[in-house]
Design a protein around this motif. Structure first.
Motif, short mmCIF file in Angstrom:
data_model
loop_
_atom_site.label_atom_id
_atom_site.label_comp_id
_atom_site.label_asym_id
_atom_site.label_seq_id
_atom_site.Cartn_x
_atom_site.Cartn_y
_atom_site.Cartn_z
N ILE A 157 37.25 38.48 50.72
CA ILE A 157 38.57 38.41 50.11
C ILE A 157 38.88 39.76 49.49
N SER A 158 40.11 40.22 49.66
CA SER A 158 40.55 41.49 49.08
C SER A 158 41.42 41.21 47.87
N VAL A 159 41.16 41.93 46.78
CA VAL A 159 41.93 41.73 45.56
C VAL A 159 42.29 43.08 44.95
N ALA A 160 43.38 43.08 44.20
CA ALA A 160 43.81 44.25 43.43
C ALA A 160 44.18 43.75 42.04
N ALA A 161 43.31 44.01 41.07
CA ALA A 161 43.52 43.48 39.73
C ALA A 161 44.79 44.02 39.09
N VAL A 162 45.12 45.29 39.35
CA VAL A 162 46.28 45.90 38.68
C VAL A 162 47.60 45.32 39.17
N THR A 163 47.62 44.81 40.41
CA THR A 163 48.85 44.21 40.95
C THR A 163 48.73 42.69 41.09
N ALA A 164 47.56 42.15 40.70
CA ALA A 164 47.28 40.70 40.78
C ALA A 164 47.22 40.19 42.20
N THR A 165 47.13 41.08 43.18
CA THR A 165 47.02 40.66 44.58
C THR A 165 45.69 39.96 44.83
N GLY A 166 45.75 38.76 45.36
CA GLY A 166 44.54 38.02 45.70
C GLY A 166 43.84 37.35 44.53
N VAL A 167 44.33 37.58 43.30
CA VAL A 167 43.65 37.04 42.11
C VAL A 167 43.74 35.53 42.07
N SER A 168 44.93 34.98 42.29
CA SER A 168 45.09 33.53 42.24
C SER A 168 44.33 32.86 43.38
N ASP A 169 44.25 33.53 44.54
CA ASP A 169 43.49 32.99 45.67
C ASP A 169 42.02 32.89 45.31
N THR A 191 37.18 44.54 35.22
CA THR A 191 38.64 44.54 35.42
C THR A 191 39.07 43.28 36.14
N LEU A 192 38.28 42.86 37.11
CA LEU A 192 38.57 41.62 37.84
C LEU A 192 38.44 40.41 36.92
N LEU A 193 37.44 40.41 36.05
CA LEU A 193 37.28 39.34 35.07
C LEU A 193 38.54 39.21 34.22
N ASN A 194 39.04 40.33 33.72
CA ASN A 194 40.24 40.29 32.88
C ASN A 194 41.46 39.78 33.65
N ALA A 195 41.55 40.15 34.93
CA ALA A 195 42.68 39.70 35.74
C ALA A 195 42.60 38.19 35.98
N LEU A 196 41.40 37.69 36.24
CA LEU A 196 41.23 36.26 36.47
C LEU A 196 41.49 35.46 35.20
N ALA A 197 41.11 36.03 34.05
CA ALA A 197 41.30 35.33 32.78
C ALA A 197 42.72 35.45 32.25
#
Length: 335
Positions: A157-169, A191-197
């Motif tokens: 899975i590809s994610v971008a925390a700064v743009t929230a891309t893929g975070v909800s997935d 950074t990913l932890l913060n985006a998920l939280a």
């Protein structure tokens, strides 16, 4: 915090029924000499006792007011070979998914990825490759295709925390499950932890522009309860990924090679130079990359070495065999 938010279920309730005293709790952080344990409505430190079983973040335990009474049987255990002692180093317990975070501000190291995958299968968990910082590349499609060629069957899975891309997935994939994030420093785990939280939970830092290396902003393994029932364990960056698995577990990450091996003439084929080896034939005609065969050989050697270190009797047998070989060589030399 409620136990349900930490992943408590009927499975753990049944395990607890065997204990007459104490209350259940989950280890949410390990600070070396003490562990932070959350019970129903309370979170506090408990000392680590040398005589007790080693604890890992994610463990379910039984406690009273001042000490840990018992450890509930683990559903899974992620561990690696300790780079300093060669023994087993516990990373996280009772995890369902091992998120292998690879920052796209640097090349993906296939050997490191294969080692993490082997550790995940050995733990009894499912590996998931997380391509972080996807906003730094135009498209991740080619990168994902390349990874699938080198690591067939792996989930990506590809994610971008700064743009929230893929975070909800990603959050949806880990609903009602425990996810542990592993990877090297600066890969983007915190950074990913913060985006998920959806809030600042983990400290983040900049990476060096020269080589994309990061500092250890995460200093302790810690579990966080997120929305949707996801429990996430953040871990410090790992420079070395020593395999702590058996050869059969390594094979689980190379099912394409194992399938080819069914066509070998000999059942104990080592895929080195035996006649009728289907694996070598697949390398010759391009069905299997030589790099993937080399990776399998390397991990099998590491796994065999780890098994040997864990078995004192096997070490003594190996030592006696080596001594005989040396003596035979010395006798031959004197002749």
């Amino acid at each position: 915090m409620s136990l349900t938010a930490l992943g408590w279920s009927n499975r753990w309730q049944a395990a607890l029924a065997a204990h007459g005293a104490g209350r259940p709790g989950r280890v949410v952080r390990h600070d070396g000499s003490a562990v932070l344990i959350s019970t129903e409505g309370d979170t506090r430190h408990f000392p680590v006792r040398s005589s007790a079983p080693a604890l890992a973040v994610g463990d379910w335990v039984v406690v009273n007011d001042d000490r840990v009474l018992d450890l509930l049987p683990r559903a899974s255990l992620l561990r690696r070979r300790d780079p300093s002692t060669g023994g087993s180093q516990l990373i996280a317990a009772n995890v369902d998914v091992v998120g292998i975070v690879c920052g796209l501000d640097r090349p993906v190291v296939h050997g490191r990825l294969q080692r993490f995958t082997s550790l995940a299968w050995d733990a009894g968990a499912v590996p998931l490759v997380i391509l972080a910082k996807a906003d730094l590349v135009g498209s991740t499609a080619a990168i994902e295709d390349g990874l699938l060629q080198q690591h067939p069957g792996v989930d990506i899975i590809s994610v971008a925390a700064v743009t929230a891309t893929g975070v909800s997935d990603l959050l949806g994939r880990c609903a009602e499950r425990t996810l542990v994030l592993v990877g090297e420093s600066g890969a983007g785990k915190s950074t990913l932890l913060n985006a998920l939280a959806g809030r600042e939970l983990g400290a983040t830092g900049k990476v060096r522009s020269s080589d994309a290396k990061g500092r250890h902003t995460t200093t302790a393994r810690q579990l966080f309860a997120l929305e949707g029932g996801c429990c996430l364990i953040d871990t410090p960056g790992m420079r070395e990924v020593g395999v702590h698995a058996d050869v059969a577990t390594v094979d689980a990450g190379f099912d394409d090679l194992a399938e080819l091996a069914l066509g070998c003439r000999f059942g104990d084929c080592s895929h080195a130079n035996e006649p009728g080896c289907e694996v070598l034939a697949a390398v010759a005609d391009g069905r299997l990359s030589e790099q993937r065969l080399r990776a399998w050989n390397q991990l099998c050697r590491e796994a065999a070495w780890a098994e040997l270190r864990a078995d004192p009797a096997a070490q003594r047998r190996a030592g006696r065999r080596l001594a005989r070989v040396i003596k035979d060589a010395q006798r031959a030399k004197r002749r």
